[in-house]
Design a protein around this motif. Structure first.
Motif, PDB file in Angstrom:
ATOM      1  N   ASP A 140       6.594  26.975   8.114  1.00  0.00           N
ATOM      2  CA  ASP A 140       7.206  27.239   9.423  1.00  0.00           C
ATOM      3  C   ASP A 140       8.355  28.234   9.317  1.00  0.00           C
ATOM      4  O   ASP A 140       8.509  29.121  10.163  1.00  0.00           O
ATOM      5  CB  ASP A 140       7.721  25.931  10.036  1.00  0.00           C
ATOM      6  CG  ASP A 140       6.594  25.017  10.471  1.00  0.00           C
ATOM      7  OD1 ASP A 140       5.485  25.525  10.744  1.00  0.00           O
ATOM      8  OD2 ASP A 140       6.818  23.795  10.544  1.00  0.00           O
ATOM      9  N   LYS A 141       9.156  28.085   8.272  1.00  0.00           N
ATOM     10  CA  LYS A 141      10.299  28.983   8.083  1.00  0.00           C
ATOM     11  C   LYS A 141       9.835  30.415   7.831  1.00  0.00           C
ATOM     12  O   LYS A 141      10.363  31.367   8.412  1.00  0.00           O
ATOM     13  CB  LYS A 141      11.134  28.482   6.909  1.00  0.00           C
ATOM     14  CG  LYS A 141      12.389  29.271   6.660  1.00  0.00           C
ATOM     15  CD  LYS A 141      13.184  28.686   5.517  1.00  0.00           C
ATOM     16  CE  LYS A 141      14.423  29.507   5.244  1.00  0.00           C
ATOM     17  NZ  LYS A 141      15.173  28.983   4.110  1.00  0.00           N
ATOM     18  N   GLU A 142       8.800  30.558   6.998  1.00  0.00           N
ATOM     19  CA  GLU A 142       8.261  31.890   6.718  1.00  0.00           C
ATOM     20  C   GLU A 142       7.613  32.485   7.966  1.00  0.00           C
ATOM     21  O   GLU A 142       7.773  33.672   8.250  1.00  0.00           O
ATOM     22  CB  GLU A 142       7.241  31.809   5.580  1.00  0.00           C
ATOM     23  CG  GLU A 142       7.856  31.435   4.250  1.00  0.00           C
ATOM     24  CD  GLU A 142       6.813  31.031   3.217  1.00  0.00           C
ATOM     25  OE1 GLU A 142       7.149  31.070   2.024  1.00  0.00           O
ATOM     26  OE2 GLU A 142       5.681  30.665   3.604  1.00  0.00           O
ATOM     27  N   ALA A 143       6.917  31.656   8.716  1.00  0.00           N
ATOM     28  CA  ALA A 143       6.258  32.142   9.935  1.00  0.00           C
ATOM     29  C   ALA A 143       7.290  32.622  10.954  1.00  0.00           C
ATOM     30  O   ALA A 143       7.093  33.659  11.595  1.00  0.00           O
ATOM     31  CB  ALA A 143       5.390  31.039  10.533  1.00  0.00           C
ATOM     32  N   SER A 144       8.366  31.885  11.110  1.00  0.00           N
ATOM     33  CA  SER A 144       9.394  32.319  12.065  1.00  0.00           C
ATOM     34  C   SER A 144      10.053  33.620  11.596  1.00  0.00           C
ATOM     35  O   SER A 144      10.417  34.469  12.414  1.00  0.00           O
ATOM     36  CB  SER A 144      10.430  31.218  12.273  1.00  0.00           C
ATOM     37  OG  SER A 144      11.102  30.941  11.069  1.00  0.00           O
ATOM     38  N   LYS A 145      10.167  33.799  10.291  1.00  0.00           N
ATOM     39  CA  LYS A 145      10.712  35.051   9.753  1.00  0.00           C
ATOM     40  C   LYS A 145       9.786  36.227  10.074  1.00  0.00           C
ATOM     41  O   LYS A 145      10.247  37.290  10.502  1.00  0.00           O
ATOM     42  CB  LYS A 145      10.892  34.924   8.239  1.00  0.00           C
ATOM     43  CG  LYS A 145      11.293  36.192   7.543  1.00  0.00           C
ATOM     44  CD  LYS A 145      11.301  35.986   6.037  1.00  0.00           C
ATOM     45  CE  LYS A 145      10.892  37.259   5.356  1.00  0.00           C
ATOM     46  NZ  LYS A 145      10.655  37.093   3.944  1.00  0.00           N
ATOM     47  N   PHE A 146       8.471  36.024   9.902  1.00  0.00           N
ATOM     48  CA  PHE A 146       7.518  37.101  10.156  1.00  0.00           C
ATOM     49  C   PHE A 146       7.261  37.322  11.648  1.00  0.00           C
ATOM     50  O   PHE A 146       6.728  38.350  12.025  1.00  0.00           O
ATOM     51  CB  PHE A 146       6.186  36.824   9.449  1.00  0.00           C
ATOM     52  CG  PHE A 146       6.293  36.856   7.949  1.00  0.00           C
ATOM     53  CD1 PHE A 146       6.841  37.940   7.292  1.00  0.00           C
ATOM     54  CD2 PHE A 146       5.850  35.793   7.194  1.00  0.00           C
ATOM     55  CE1 PHE A 146       6.947  37.972   5.915  1.00  0.00           C
ATOM     56  CE2 PHE A 146       5.942  35.812   5.818  1.00  0.00           C
ATOM     57  CZ  PHE A 146       6.488  36.899   5.176  1.00  0.00           C
ATOM     58  N   ARG A 147       7.659  36.372  12.484  1.00  0.00           N
ATOM     59  CA  ARG A 147       7.464  36.516  13.933  1.00  0.00           C
ATOM     60  C   ARG A 147       8.726  37.023  14.643  1.00  0.00           C
ATOM     61  O   ARG A 147       8.747  37.103  15.864  1.00  0.00           O
ATOM     62  CB  ARG A 147       7.042  35.171  14.530  1.00  0.00           C
ATOM     63  CG  ARG A 147       5.654  34.749  14.099  1.00  0.00           C
ATOM     64  CD  ARG A 147       5.182  33.555  14.844  1.00  0.00           C
ATOM     65  NE  ARG A 147       4.877  33.945  16.219  1.00  0.00           N
ATOM     66  CZ  ARG A 147       4.993  33.134  17.257  1.00  0.00           C
ATOM     67  NH1 ARG A 147       5.404  31.900  17.103  1.00  0.00           N
ATOM     68  NH2 ARG A 147       4.692  33.550  18.463  1.00  0.00           N
ATOM     69  N   ASP A 148       9.744  37.356  13.909  1.00  0.00           N
ATOM     70  CA  ASP A 148      11.004  37.827  14.488  1.00  0.00           C
ATOM     71  C   ASP A 148      10.763  39.153  15.221  1.00  0.00           C
ATOM     72  O   ASP A 148      10.419  40.165  14.612  1.00  0.00           O
ATOM     73  CB  ASP A 148      12.044  38.014  13.376  1.00  0.00           C
ATOM     74  CG  ASP A 148      13.397  38.421  13.921  1.00  0.00           C
ATOM     75  OD1 ASP A 148      13.604  38.355  15.154  1.00  0.00           O
ATOM     76  OD2 ASP A 148      14.268  38.793  13.105  1.00  0.00           O
ATOM     77  N   LEU A 149      10.944  39.136  16.529  1.00  0.00           N
ATOM     78  CA  LEU A 149      10.654  40.314  17.352  1.00  0.00           C
ATOM     79  C   LEU A 149      11.714  41.410  17.231  1.00  0.00           C
ATOM     80  O   LEU A 149      11.500  42.527  17.720  1.00  0.00           O
ATOM     81  CB  LEU A 149      10.481  39.902  18.812  1.00  0.00           C
ATOM     82  CG  LEU A 149       9.281  38.999  19.094  1.00  0.00           C
ATOM     83  CD1 LEU A 149       9.233  38.618  20.556  1.00  0.00           C
ATOM     84  CD2 LEU A 149       7.989  39.665  18.676  1.00  0.00           C
ATOM     85  N   ASP A 150      12.856  41.104  16.605  1.00  0.00           N
ATOM     86  CA  ASP A 150      13.875  42.124  16.395  1.00  0.00           C
ATOM     87  C   ASP A 150      13.461  43.114  15.305  1.00  0.00           C
ATOM     88  O   ASP A 150      13.975  44.226  15.247  1.00  0.00           O
ATOM     89  CB  ASP A 150      15.214  41.480  16.016  1.00  0.00           C
ATOM     90  CG  ASP A 150      15.784  40.649  17.157  1.00  0.00           C
ATOM     91  OD1 ASP A 150      15.442  40.937  18.323  1.00  0.00           O
ATOM     92  OD2 ASP A 150      16.546  39.700  16.886  1.00  0.00           O
ATOM     93  N   VAL A 151      12.531  42.694  14.450  1.00  0.00           N
ATOM     94  CA  VAL A 151      12.036  43.547  13.368  1.00  0.00           C
ATOM     95  C   VAL A 151      10.761  44.235  13.858  1.00  0.00           C
ATOM     96  O   VAL A 151       9.898  43.596  14.468  1.00  0.00           O
ATOM     97  CB  VAL A 151      11.732  42.684  12.111  1.00  0.00           C
ATOM     98  CG1 VAL A 151      11.207  43.541  10.978  1.00  0.00           C
ATOM     99  CG2 VAL A 151      12.957  41.907  11.688  1.00  0.00           C
ATOM    100  N   PRO A 152      10.631  45.541  13.622  1.00  0.00           N
ATOM    101  CA  PRO A 152       9.420  46.247  14.065  1.00  0.00           C
ATOM    102  C   PRO A 152       8.151  45.636  13.455  1.00  0.00           C
ATOM    103  O   PRO A 152       8.161  45.108  12.342  1.00  0.00           O
ATOM    104  CB  PRO A 152       9.627  47.677  13.561  1.00  0.00           C
ATOM    105  CG  PRO A 152      11.099  47.805  13.359  1.00  0.00           C
ATOM    106  CD  PRO A 152      11.602  46.448  13.013  1.00  0.00           C
ATOM    107  N   THR A 153       7.063  45.742  14.189  1.00  0.00           N
ATOM    108  CA  THR A 153       5.797  45.120  13.788  1.00  0.00           C
ATOM    109  C   THR A 153       5.302  45.656  12.447  1.00  0.00           C
ATOM    110  O   THR A 153       4.807  44.896  11.616  1.00  0.00           O
ATOM    111  CB  THR A 153       4.730  45.353  14.873  1.00  0.00           C
ATOM    112  OG1 THR A 153       5.226  44.844  16.106  1.00  0.00           O
ATOM    113  CG2 THR A 153       3.438  44.662  14.532  1.00  0.00           C
TER     114      THR A 153
END
Length: 179
Positions: free
Chosen positions: A44-57
């Motif tokens: 879950d922690k890794e998924a939330s990191k990769f889903r951060d919308l502040d970082v470009p896709t």
């Protein structure tokens, strides 16, 4: 298909990082698939990191691909399965898939975990025949207890019409014996 999924992902990473079809929504679907179905691959922690919308896709996708390569073969295989499920046109345009198609080797779909545990390979007709035998035995047992039920012997006689010769003989013998 001599290459492992880990090696294929290493080869396909450059293509995936530059493909414009993988937008934010599709990358999120891939991340959620890996997180919900395989939490041992993506927590879950890794998924939330990769889903951060502040970082470009493109950066999130690059980090995800690097993370999956570090996780190993199973993580790479599950990524390909999720990619095939959600973005089929991108999956079939990957360099490794195009190379397999051009070489003439059949592209084997990635087996799902359910395919590994098939109980038998009999046809539906086999199931229906076993079920019919079980229903016939239940009818014999149920109607065999009470001889006063009228019409049970004729019902068994009619039920025997669609069965094999030996079973039909037993049912007909039983109905004649009851009279």
């Amino acid at each position: 298909m001599g290459e492992s999924f880990h090696e294929q992902l290493r080869i396909d990473s450059r293509f995936l990082k530059t493909d414009q079809r993988l937008d934010t929504e599709l990358v999120d679907k891939l991340i959620l698939q890996l997180n919900r179905i395989y939490p041992q691959i993506l927590t879950d922690k890794e998924a939330s990191k990769f889903r951060d919308l502040d970082v470009p896709t493109c950066i999130r996708l690059a980090e995800l691909l690097n993370h999956l390569q570090e996780k190993g073969e199973e993580a790479c295989r599950e990524f390909y399965r999720a990619l095939h499920l959600h973005v089929e046109d991108v999956y079939f345009s990957l360099p490794t898939r195009l190379r397999l198609r051009e070489s003439g080797e059949p592209v084997v779909p990635i087996p799902s975990p359910k395919d590994r545990y098939v109980m038998n390979d009999h046809s539906p007709f086999f199931f229906l025949s076993c079920f019919s035998v079980a229903v016939g035995a239940a009818l014999l047992y149920y109607y065999g207890e009470s001889k006063q039920v009228s019409g049970s012997s004729s019902a068994l006689g009619l039920a025997a019409m669609g069965l094999s010769r030996k079973v039909r003989d037993v049912l007909i013998w039983y109905t004649e014996d009851g009279k």
